[in-house]
Design a protein around this motif. Structure first.
Motif, mmCIF file in Angstrom:
data_model
loop_
_atom_site.group_PDB
_atom_site.id
_atom_site.type_symbol
_atom_site.label_atom_id
_atom_site.label_comp_id
_atom_site.label_asym_id
_atom_site.label_seq_id
_atom_site.Cartn_x
_atom_site.Cartn_y
_atom_site.Cartn_z
ATOM 1 N N ALA A 1 0.814 -1.211 0.000
ATOM 2 C CA ALA A 1 0.000 0.000 0.000
ATOM 3 C C ALA A 1 0.847 1.260 0.000
ATOM 4 N N VAL A 2 1.893 1.289 0.829
ATOM 5 C CA VAL A 2 2.758 2.468 0.895
ATOM 6 C C VAL A 2 3.488 2.665 -0.431
ATOM 7 N N ALA A 3 3.996 1.591 -0.995
ATOM 8 C CA ALA A 3 4.708 1.691 -2.274
ATOM 9 C C ALA A 3 3.779 2.234 -3.358
ATOM 10 N N ALA A 4 2.533 1.752 -3.392
ATOM 11 C CA ALA A 4 1.582 2.215 -4.407
ATOM 12 C C ALA A 4 1.225 3.681 -4.205
ATOM 13 N N ALA A 5 1.060 4.084 -2.948
ATOM 14 C CA ALA A 5 0.656 5.459 -2.662
ATOM 15 C C ALA A 5 1.707 6.467 -3.103
ATOM 16 N N THR A 6 2.982 6.129 -2.984
ATOM 17 C CA THR A 6 4.046 7.085 -3.331
ATOM 18 C C THR A 6 4.099 7.371 -4.825
ATOM 19 N N HIS A 7 3.475 6.547 -5.640
ATOM 20 C CA HIS A 7 3.466 6.804 -7.082
ATOM 21 C C HIS A 7 2.757 8.114 -7.403
ATOM 22 N N HIS A 8 1.891 8.594 -6.498
ATOM 23 C CA HIS A 8 1.146 9.825 -6.745
ATOM 24 C C HIS A 8 1.968 11.075 -6.422
ATOM 25 N N LEU A 9 3.113 10.906 -5.789
ATOM 26 C CA LEU A 9 3.952 12.043 -5.423
ATOM 27 C C LEU A 9 4.846 12.453 -6.596
ATOM 28 N N THR A 10 5.237 13.724 -6.604
ATOM 29 C CA THR A 10 6.115 14.245 -7.653
ATOM 30 C C THR A 10 7.414 14.725 -7.022
ATOM 31 N N GLU A 11 8.307 15.245 -7.838
ATOM 32 C CA GLU A 11 9.606 15.714 -7.345
ATOM 33 C C GLU A 11 9.470 16.899 -6.396
ATOM 34 N N ALA A 12 8.320 17.565 -6.431
ATOM 35 C CA ALA A 12 8.099 18.683 -5.501
ATOM 36 C C ALA A 12 7.779 18.197 -4.093
ATOM 37 N N ASP A 13 7.440 16.919 -3.957
ATOM 38 C CA ASP A 13 7.075 16.337 -2.666
ATOM 39 C C ASP A 13 8.253 15.592 -2.061
ATOM 40 N N ARG A 14 8.155 15.316 -0.768
ATOM 41 C CA ARG A 14 9.193 14.533 -0.091
ATOM 42 C C ARG A 14 8.544 13.453 0.751
ATOM 43 N N VAL A 15 9.286 12.372 0.962
ATOM 44 C CA VAL A 15 8.727 11.241 1.695
ATOM 45 C C VAL A 15 9.783 10.634 2.605
ATOM 46 N N SER A 16 9.331 10.153 3.750
ATOM 47 C CA SER A 16 10.209 9.495 4.714
ATOM 48 C C SER A 16 9.511 8.230 5.204
ATOM 49 N N LEU A 17 10.318 7.250 5.640
ATOM 50 C CA LEU A 17 9.769 5.994 6.157
ATOM 51 C C LEU A 17 10.441 5.631 7.468
ATOM 52 N N VAL A 18 9.617 5.511 8.520
ATOM 53 C CA VAL A 18 10.075 5.091 9.845
ATOM 54 C C VAL A 18 9.315 3.822 10.202
ATOM 55 N N ILE A 19 10.011 2.848 10.764
ATOM 56 C CA ILE A 19 9.348 1.632 11.234
ATOM 57 C C ILE A 19 9.636 1.465 12.717
ATOM 58 N N PHE A 20 8.713 0.794 13.412
ATOM 59 C CA PHE A 20 8.893 0.645 14.855
ATOM 60 C C PHE A 20 8.289 -0.658 15.343
ATOM 61 N N ASP A 21 8.940 -1.218 16.338
ATOM 62 C CA ASP A 21 8.360 -2.230 17.224
ATOM 63 C C ASP A 21 8.739 -1.740 18.610
ATOM 64 N N ASN A 22 9.517 -2.502 19.399
ATOM 65 C CA ASN A 22 10.034 -1.921 20.636
ATOM 66 C C ASN A 22 11.221 -1.009 20.346
#
Length: 413
Positions: free
Chosen positions: A58-79
């Motif tokens: 889902a996250v990979a598909a959603a980022t296709h809508h972003l352009t070079e004017a946008d920025r994206v970051s990915l954080v993952i967490f458990d403990n």
């Protein structure tokens, strides 16, 4: 719009509905605000198997809508918390890298929800906008399927952080997956943080949600809108919706969510007119201020509202009711009662919870009968008659989600 615009000067209750309609033309190209989005994704052990794979897709598909004017970051967490992708432009290369690193995510450990979310927000705070003289959207998107059991777990503290971040321009959206997260926690973070709360019963719904949410963020036409309404002396008011409001005497500044193209938001104020007022009319005034997404310039409008007329009791009793306003008021009050009923149910106060559902039913039975009103009455009565035992998790989550969606003017899924 007044529910009743003529009331007794001897003292009376009514309601005021303030409708806010966003421009219907969606921004395009340089007309829209660049978007910075930081995903905070739960990889605790309960996400193992299909859920974590569907999140990655889902996250990979959603980022296709972003352009070079946008920025994206990915954080993952458990403990523990890991930044897999620093906030960088969503170029073809940047999106390819994000998709590579997200494929390496696997489920494990506990749920340090606060650590993952605050780290994602820090990504946004550490990277100022790339362009000046324009609006800018910054949104953290927290996804979890479990209870916060590491880091900050107090809901009030998390809501306070969300409020402070919103003041800095960072809004929070929360997504609860499955049946084991705390819907009251996630919804309270959104109420303070200016975003949206989404309940995902089946992880297969995630792709459609992320694509819809990103699409709506790209259609924003008003950034950080604030409604300031001032009530005249002799009138006591209370906001029913779940937006942050700070009362300053008779003035109510209400922090709204960012508005996308075509959004329609209705704010409901419960009004009590004090007896023996020395005037025949009471007229509130309002100001709506926001930031333009294309230019970053402050915008605003100011307006005097139609007055509330004070009359003798016989004239007031004969005055007609505005049925559309009455329907909106009844549904908003019922949504408030449902939220409170779920909170009481979670606290084990089952009898009080059922009374609250009954109150919601009564609030709607006095309203004009529509299909929507009838359905909400049916649900309220069903829950009011439930046994004095915990409601099932799906019911709790669905009721809080529906109440939030209505109160904050979210579009239907």
């Amino acid at each position: 719009i007044w529910e009743r615009d003529i009331v007794s000067r001897e003292g009376a209750d009514t309601a005021l509905v303030v409708n806010i309609m966003a421009a219907s033309d969606a921004p395009t190209g340089t007309d829209r605000a660049p978007l910075d989005i930081a995903f905070a994704l739960d990889r605790s052990g309960s996400m193992s198997g299909e859920p974590i794979e569907l999140v990655k897709e889902a996250v990979a598909a959603a980022t296709h809508h972003l352009t070079e004017a946008d920025r994206v970051s990915l954080v993952i967490f458990d403990n523990e918390v890991d930044v897999l992708h620093d906030l960088t432009p969503a170029t073809g290369q940047g999106k390819s890298r994000l998709q590579r690193v997200i494929q390496e995510v696997y489920a494990r450990g506990g749920t340090n929800l606060s650590g993952g979310w605050l780290t994602a927000c820090q990504q946004l705070a550490m990277h100022p906008p790339m362009t000046s003289g324009r609006g800018h959207l910054q949104r953290s998107m927290l996804l979890t399927d479990g209870l916060a059991n590491n880091g900050i777990t107090n809901p009030d503290q998390l809501a306070t952080h969300a409020s402070e971040l919103r003041r800095r321009g960072i809004a929070t959206t929360t997504i609860g997956v499955g049946q084991h997260f705390d819907e009251m926690l996630l919804s309270s973070m959104v109420e303070a943080g200016g975003g949206a709360f989404q309940y995902i019963a089946d992880a297969r719904e995630l792709r459609a949600f992320f694509e819809r949410e990103i699409g709506e963020l790209l259609d924003i036409v008003a950034i950080r809108p604030r409604l300031t309404i001032t009530f005249p002396e002799g009138m006591h008011a209370r906001l029913v919706n779940t937006f942050p409001v700070e009362r300053h005497g008779r003035t109510f500044p209400v922090d709204l969510r960012d508005l996308a193209s075509g959004d329609n938001l209705s704010l409901v104020f419960d009004i009590r007119v004090k007896p023996e007022s020395h005037t025949n009319m009471l007229a509130p005034s309002l100001a709506l201020d926001w930031t333009h997404p294309a230019t970053g310039q402050p915008m605003g409008l100011h307006r005097e509202l139609d007055p509330l007329t004070l009359a003798d009791e016989i004239t007031a009793a004969r005055a007609p009711r505005n049925d559309e306003a009455a329907r909106t008021v009844a549904l908003e009050r019922a949504a408030r009662d449902h939220r409170e009923a779920i909170r009481l149910d979670r606290a084990g106060r089952f009898e009080e919870s059922r009374r609250q559902f009954r109150s919601a039913s009564r609030a709607m039975q006095a309203a004009p009968m529509t299909q929507e009103i009838r359905e909400e009455i049916r649900i309220s009565e069903e829950l009011a008659n439930a046994s004095f035992a915990p409601l099932d998790e799906h019911t709790r989550k669905q009721r809080v989600f529906e109440a939030q969606r209505r109160s904050r003017g979210r579009r239907q899924s």
